[in-house]
Design an enzyme around this catalytic site. Sequence first.
Site, mmCIF file in Angstrom:
data_model
loop_
_atom_site.group_PDB
_atom_site.id
_atom_site.type_symbol
_atom_site.label_atom_id
_atom_site.label_comp_id
_atom_site.label_asym_id
_atom_site.label_seq_id
_atom_site.Cartn_x
_atom_site.Cartn_y
_atom_site.Cartn_z
ATOM 1 N N GLY A 20 2.402 1.990 1.940
ATOM 2 C CA GLY A 20 3.704 1.510 1.501
ATOM 3 C C GLY A 20 4.238 0.320 2.270
ATOM 4 N N SER A 21 3.357 -0.471 2.885
ATOM 5 C CA SER A 21 3.883 -1.630 3.618
ATOM 6 C C SER A 21 4.501 -2.656 2.653
ATOM 7 C CB SER A 21 2.802 -2.275 4.490
ATOM 8 O OG SER A 21 1.802 -2.869 3.704
ATOM 9 N N ASN A 22 3.962 -2.769 1.469
ATOM 10 C CA ASN A 22 4.577 -3.687 0.489
ATOM 11 C C ASN A 22 5.905 -3.141 -0.011
ATOM 12 O OD1 ASN A 22 2.844 -6.159 -0.303
ATOM 13 N ND2 ASN A 22 1.352 -4.505 -0.052
ATOM 14 N N ARG A 40 -3.785 3.850 -9.319
ATOM 15 C CA ARG A 40 -4.182 4.462 -10.589
ATOM 16 C C ARG A 40 -4.130 3.396 -11.684
ATOM 17 N NH1 ARG A 40 -6.598 8.839 -9.692
ATOM 18 N NH2 ARG A 40 -6.319 9.394 -11.891
ATOM 19 N N HIS A 65 -2.294 -7.550 -6.117
ATOM 20 C CA HIS A 65 -3.734 -7.287 -5.994
ATOM 21 C C HIS A 65 -4.274 -8.123 -4.831
ATOM 22 C CE1 HIS A 65 -7.690 -6.058 -7.333
ATOM 23 N NE2 HIS A 65 -8.093 -7.303 -7.169
HETATM 24 C C1 GAR Z 1 -2.244 -3.711 -0.815
HETATM 25 O O1 GAR Z 1 -3.090 -4.519 -0.049
HETATM 26 C C2 GAR Z 1 -2.388 -4.027 -2.285
HETATM 27 O O2 GAR Z 1 -2.733 -5.350 -2.533
HETATM 28 C C3 GAR Z 1 -3.513 -3.101 -2.668
HETATM 29 O O3 GAR Z 1 -3.267 -1.928 -1.958
HETATM 30 C C4 GAR Z 1 -2.665 -2.258 -0.705
HETATM 31 C C5 GAR Z 1 -1.495 -1.321 -0.490
HETATM 32 O O4 GAR Z 1 -0.983 -1.480 0.792
HETATM 33 N N1 GAR Z 1 -3.517 -2.871 -4.070
HETATM 34 C C6 GAR Z 1 -4.625 -2.733 -4.776
HETATM 35 O O5 GAR Z 1 -5.735 -2.765 -4.277
HETATM 36 C C7 GAR Z 1 -4.393 -2.511 -6.263
HETATM 37 N N2 GAR Z 1 -5.621 -2.649 -6.973
HETATM 38 P P1 GAR Z 1 0.436 -0.869 1.168
HETATM 39 O O6 GAR Z 1 0.416 0.591 0.729
HETATM 40 O O7 GAR Z 1 0.494 -0.986 2.655
HETATM 41 O O8 GAR Z 1 1.487 -1.655 0.469
#
Ligand code: GAR
Length: 225
Positions: free
Chosen positions: A44-46, A123, A141
Amino acid sequence: MTTWDQDALISPPIRPIGGPSEHPTVNPIANQSIRLGIMASGSGSNFEAIVQAIHSGQLNAEVPILIYNNPTATVVERAKRLGIPSICLDHRQFATRELLDQAIVEVLLSYQVDWVVMAGWMRIVTPVLIHAFPNRVLNIHPSLLPSFKGSKAIEQAFESGVKITGCTVHHVVTEVDSGDIVMQAAVPVLTNDTLETLQARLQIQEHKIYPVAIAIAVGQRISEN
Ligand code: GAR
């Protein structure tokens, strides 16, 4: 020594409020607060970067609900700390992707969400969700799309030998990782990179572009706070 001006590699460029508009979709009635439903599966950093951008005033939005699909996802700890309501919809409890998405839609509608933001949602989503929020579902992505679609994008890029990779915010359509691109940032693959160091630098850029990309997508003017 090689230097890398990372900010020169974000497109469209981030411009201060009041500066010349670089993006044709910027809406002059800007800055009406929007309600974002965020979906996450992991750390969940984003999610946190988006909430912090709201707190700092960079993005005029509210997050009435976080949906996560793994009971052990640490994003829920961030949500608690940030005071964002959250709900777990465990995909294992649903017989089909469509039934999971129907449950997601019901939650999002009950929280009167305007836009859906997939922030590390692992998902594949179906037309049930996409058509419930037409042109209002965004995803991030970890590659420069259209390269390296699908899972393990950072590994795919790393193993391919490319010298530049990056991250992309795009609209979600039924074909995976294929909707219109809102914003991208490029990240160099350095000779001494490991998967972990590359991912860490890539995530710094993700956290920078996602709030701005949301602002662009919803038609708000953008700031570089
Ligand atoms: C992120 O790097 C995002 O780009 C990737 O998952 C990570 C989640 O990080 N998403 C994908 O690969 C989607 N296909 P986070 O949980 O720290 O935000």
